[in-house]
Design an enzyme around this catalytic site. Structure first.
Site, PDB file in Angstrom:
ATOM      1  N   LYS A 101      42.624  95.495  55.773  1.00 36.90           N
ATOM      2  CA  LYS A 101      43.151  96.933  55.399  1.00 36.90           C
ATOM      3  C   LYS A 101      44.808  96.986  55.255  1.00 36.90           C
ATOM      4  O   LYS A 101      45.399  96.770  56.029  1.00 36.90           O
ATOM      5  CB  LYS A 101      42.734  97.553  56.787  1.00 36.90           C
ATOM      6  CG  LYS A 101      42.662  99.273  56.391  1.00 36.90           C
ATOM      7  CD  LYS A 101      42.317  99.705  57.829  1.00 36.90           C
ATOM      8  CE  LYS A 101      42.455 101.252  58.163  1.00 36.90           C
ATOM      9  NZ  LYS A 101      41.806 101.481  59.398  1.00 36.90           N
ATOM     10  N   ASP A 105      37.911  96.406  65.498  1.00 32.62           N
ATOM     11  CA  ASP A 105      38.324  97.217  64.322  1.00 32.62           C
ATOM     12  C   ASP A 105      38.518  96.561  63.114  1.00 32.62           C
ATOM     13  O   ASP A 105      37.425  96.317  62.515  1.00 32.62           O
ATOM     14  CB  ASP A 105      39.612  98.217  64.880  1.00 32.62           C
ATOM     15  CG  ASP A 105      39.998  99.351  63.878  1.00 32.62           C
ATOM     16  OD1 ASP A 105      39.029  99.970  63.509  1.00 32.62           O
ATOM     17  OD2 ASP A 105      41.126  99.678  63.935  1.00 32.62           O
TER      18      ASP A 105
END
Ligand SMILES: *[C@@H]1O[C@H](CO)[C@@H](O)[C@H](O)[C@H]1NC(C)=O
Ligand SMILES: *[C@@H]1O[C@H](CO)[C@@H](O)[C@H](O)[C@H]1NC(C)=O
Length: 394
Positions: free
Chosen positions: A258, A218
């Site tokens: 992120k 991810d």
């Protein structure tokens, strides 16, 4: 020696002696079945953890441990006497989670909280962890509602969820010299296994430093819904978000860093001297975090989308580089404070703007001090002091 200095020294020695009479050393070996002494070590890490009190040190002898239930750390040391879990004399210790439940569960099945992590730390404060390799687990390290823990030279790889996750009420945790790679989540087709995550919680003083996060399914680092500032320094995230496992309906995001979402309160994360490169998507992304983030001397290079993407945060960006990324180098919401960055000048940036675009030293063995070795990777050929560097900054 002046009298005061010598009496301080004597006091410190006495304190250390007193400490020693109270603190125990507890030993574990993959082949042990004893009572925890060096000559008769435990065979079970859990037995050692259960026996450990504030100030104690658990020494793991070399080899591969393959527990069939995960290791639950649910009691605490103290600020002055943490409990330490470490490899003995830097022996090579692997804790292999493959025999644990959830490695992996089937697609869309849930992974119960208690089963998360080869090391599951919950309400476990004031622990220190050194030099451990955690592989094939349902998360490598999973820390929930735990604070004041210190992690040095941990390696988490090939786990079936994030390599290292901090969640819930969490303050003053320090992670240094972490290597977290090739973590993936077949259960979710790549939607959530990151290298390092500090997610869904809050608490001041969490720090990650000199860590490498690569080839995770991810994102490299994810601070999804963490409502307090996290400090990120000398963190290198690359090659994240590629489907190396042939998942059918691929959900990996592929960002280096992120840094959201957080709504209430916004979290003013600080990112310094860090590099996002060759990730599938963006280098650094606020992911909708409306806080005031700070970015100083970071580099986003050769990512599959923007270098820096701030869609909500009126961040302060100083002396960063975005170069050779696939789409616009940066996409910044208006109100962002931007100065001294590669995009603020008129110079065009390409691979030849750097002394080197070879990351093999960065990805290679760490130095004996634990740090990644210095190299010319992404150092501006112009000599300008901008962007991240693995070299000592003057
Ligand atoms: C975190 O550490 C700082 C500095 O030692 C201290 O002032 C603060 O109270 C700690 N925070 C919590 C929640 O314990
Ligand atoms: C820059 O260098 C990298 C690494 O060698 C390479 O993969 C990439 O294609 C180069 N990009 C350009 C635009 O030359």
């Amino acid at each position: 020696m002046p009298r005061s200095a010598s009496s301080i020294k004597i006091a410190a020695t006495l304190a250390a002696l007193v400490q020693r009479t109270h603190a125990s050393s507890i030993y574990v070996s993959p082949t042990g079945d004893g009572s925890g002494t060096i000559d008769s070590p435990y065979g079970s890490i859990q037995a050692a953890v259960d026996a450990a009190k504030a100030g104690d040190t658990i020494y793991l002898r070399a080899g591969t441990y393959s527990p069939t239930t995960n290791i639950q750390i649910t009691h605490s040391g103290t600020a002055t006497s943490p409990i330490t879990l470490r490899s003995y004399n830097d022996e090579a210790v692997i804790i292999d989670g493959e025999e644990l439940p959830g490695t992996p569960y089937g697609l869309d099945e849930s992974l119960p909280n208690d089963e998360r992590g080869i090391l599951h730390i919950e309400n476990g404060n004031y622990w220190s962890f050194y030099n451990l390799e955690l592989i094939n687990g349902p998360y490598g390290i999973y820390s929930r509602d735990s604070s004041h823990n210190y992690y040095e030279r941990i390696s988490t790889h090939d786990n079936y969820e994030s390599g290292f996750q901090i969640q819930g009420a969490a303050s003053n945790n320090t992670v240094i010299y972490l290597d977290s790679y090739l973590n993936r989540d077949p259960r979710k087709n790549g939607e959530s296994a990151d290298g390092f995550a500090c997610k869904e919680g809050e608490g001041e003083g969490n720090v990650i430093r000199n860590s490498r996060l690569w080839s995770n399914v991810d994102d490299g680092l994810d601070l999804y819904m963490f409502g307090s500032p996290v400090t990120i320094e000398e963190v290198y995230a690359w090659g994240n978000g590629f489907n190396l496992w042939g998942f059918s309906d691929f959900n990996g995001d592929g960002n280096g860093f992120k840094l959201g979402i957080t709504d209430n309160p916004p979290a003013n994360h600080v990112v310094r001297n860090s590099i996002a490169f060759s990730n599938a998507k963006k280098g650094f992304i606020d992911n909708g975090n409306p806080g005031s983030l700070t970015f100083e001397r970071n580099t986003a290079w050769n990512n599959g989308d923007n270098g820096f993407n701030m869609r909500s945060s009126k961040s302060t960006l100083k002396n960063n580089i975005a170069a050779v990324n696939t789409n616009d180098q940066v996409s910044l919401v208006s109100g962002t404070q931007s100065s001294g960055n590669s995009w603020d000048g008129s110079t065009g940036w390409s691979n030849s703007s750097f002394l080197s675009v070879d990351y093999s030293t960065l990805a290679g063995a760490r130095g004996s001090d634990g740090r990644v070795k210095a190299s010319d990777f992404l150092v501006p050929a112009s000599g300008e002091d901008i962007g991240a560097t693995t070299q000592a900054q003057i």
